[in-house]
Design a protein around this motif. Structure first.
Motif, mmCIF file in Angstrom:
data_model
loop_
_atom_site.group_PDB
_atom_site.id
_atom_site.type_symbol
_atom_site.label_atom_id
_atom_site.label_comp_id
_atom_site.label_asym_id
_atom_site.label_seq_id
_atom_site.Cartn_x
_atom_site.Cartn_y
_atom_site.Cartn_z
ATOM 1 N N LYS A 69 0.815 -1.218 0.000
ATOM 2 C CA LYS A 69 0.000 0.000 0.000
ATOM 3 C C LYS A 69 0.849 1.268 0.000
ATOM 4 O O LYS A 69 0.331 2.368 -0.130
ATOM 5 C CB LYS A 69 -0.919 0.019 1.228
ATOM 6 N N ILE A 179 0.147 6.943 0.907
ATOM 7 C CA ILE A 179 -0.710 5.803 1.260
ATOM 8 C C ILE A 179 -2.161 6.268 1.142
ATOM 9 O O ILE A 179 -2.565 7.220 1.821
ATOM 10 C CB ILE A 179 -0.441 5.307 2.692
ATOM 11 N N ASP A 180 -2.922 5.612 0.277
ATOM 12 C CA ASP A 180 -4.330 5.972 0.066
ATOM 13 C C ASP A 180 -4.492 7.459 -0.251
ATOM 14 O O ASP A 180 -5.412 8.132 0.222
ATOM 15 C CB ASP A 180 -5.171 5.618 1.297
#
Length: 212
Positions: A69, A179-180
């Motif tokens: 991720k 991340i995201d």
């Protein structure tokens, strides 16, 4: 006998005269109390809202974050290497050789010495001279060049810091990651988010990258 009706009328008049002001005062007190109660409720809600805004925390992860991720901003990882490390001390841990000098750890690769962070569980008898004490909850850490130690008996062991731990500096070779869709900093697989503490820049531990 003729005076009694007159007295009753007079008494009724007096009762009305006394009762009306009393009833008026009671109504005023009830109205004032209602207003005070309303104001108290409104103030309480405002304070609660203010506290929520003040205590708003940064995004944190459940300790471990899968490496899949994590996206690094640069294609190649920053690598600090030198040809020679004078006055180095060799330390072995779980089949890996570390070379310690100048408050840094190195590993040898292709004729060069590359700066590396020791793994969790690594133990030393003496802390690097550039360590900083970091307290969080009941934990007392020693942070040296982005590596966290705790004292166990007569040695210092490398550990992962708890989520929420704050530091005020990161090593120069820390990395920017995403991340995201959110930006963070990484060093030695520890994820940080930049925050402000008393108008001062700081970095809060928000997760640990799981390399497995």
């Amino acid at each position: 006998m003729k005076q009694r009706p007159k007295n009753r009328k007079t008494m009724k008049a007096h009762i009305k005269v006394y009762l009306l002001p009393v009833l008026f005062l009671i109504c005023l007190q009830v109205s004032a109390q209602t207003i005070r109660n309303t104001n108290v409720k409104t103030t309480t809600k405002s304070v609660a809202k203010s506290n929520t805004q003040t205590n708003k925390k940064v995004q944190t992860f459940s300790k471990k974050v899968p490496s899949s991720k994590v996206t690094y901003k640069t294609k190649q990882k920053k690598v600090a290497s030198v040809r020679n490390v004078p006055n180095k001390t060799k330390i072995s841990y779980q089949g890996q050789n570390y070379y310690y000098a100048n408050n840094r750890y190195y590993t040898q690769s292709r004729g060069s010495y590359i700066v590396i962070a020791p793994k969790v569980g690594f133990k030393i008898k003496t802390l690097p001279s550039n360590y900083v004490r970091v307290n969080y909850n009941t934990y007392n850490y020693y942070n040296a060049q982005g590596v966290f130690y705790v004292q166990t008996n007569n040695v210092y062991e490398v550990v992962d810091p708890e989520i929420g731990t704050l530091v005020y500096e990161l090593p120069d070779d820390s990395e920017k990651v995403v991340i995201d869709g959110e930006r963070y900093y990484e060093y030695a697989n520890i994820l940080y988010e930049r925050v402000k503490v008393n108008d001062k820049r700081a970095y809060e531990v928000v997760g640990i990258i799981d390399m497995e």
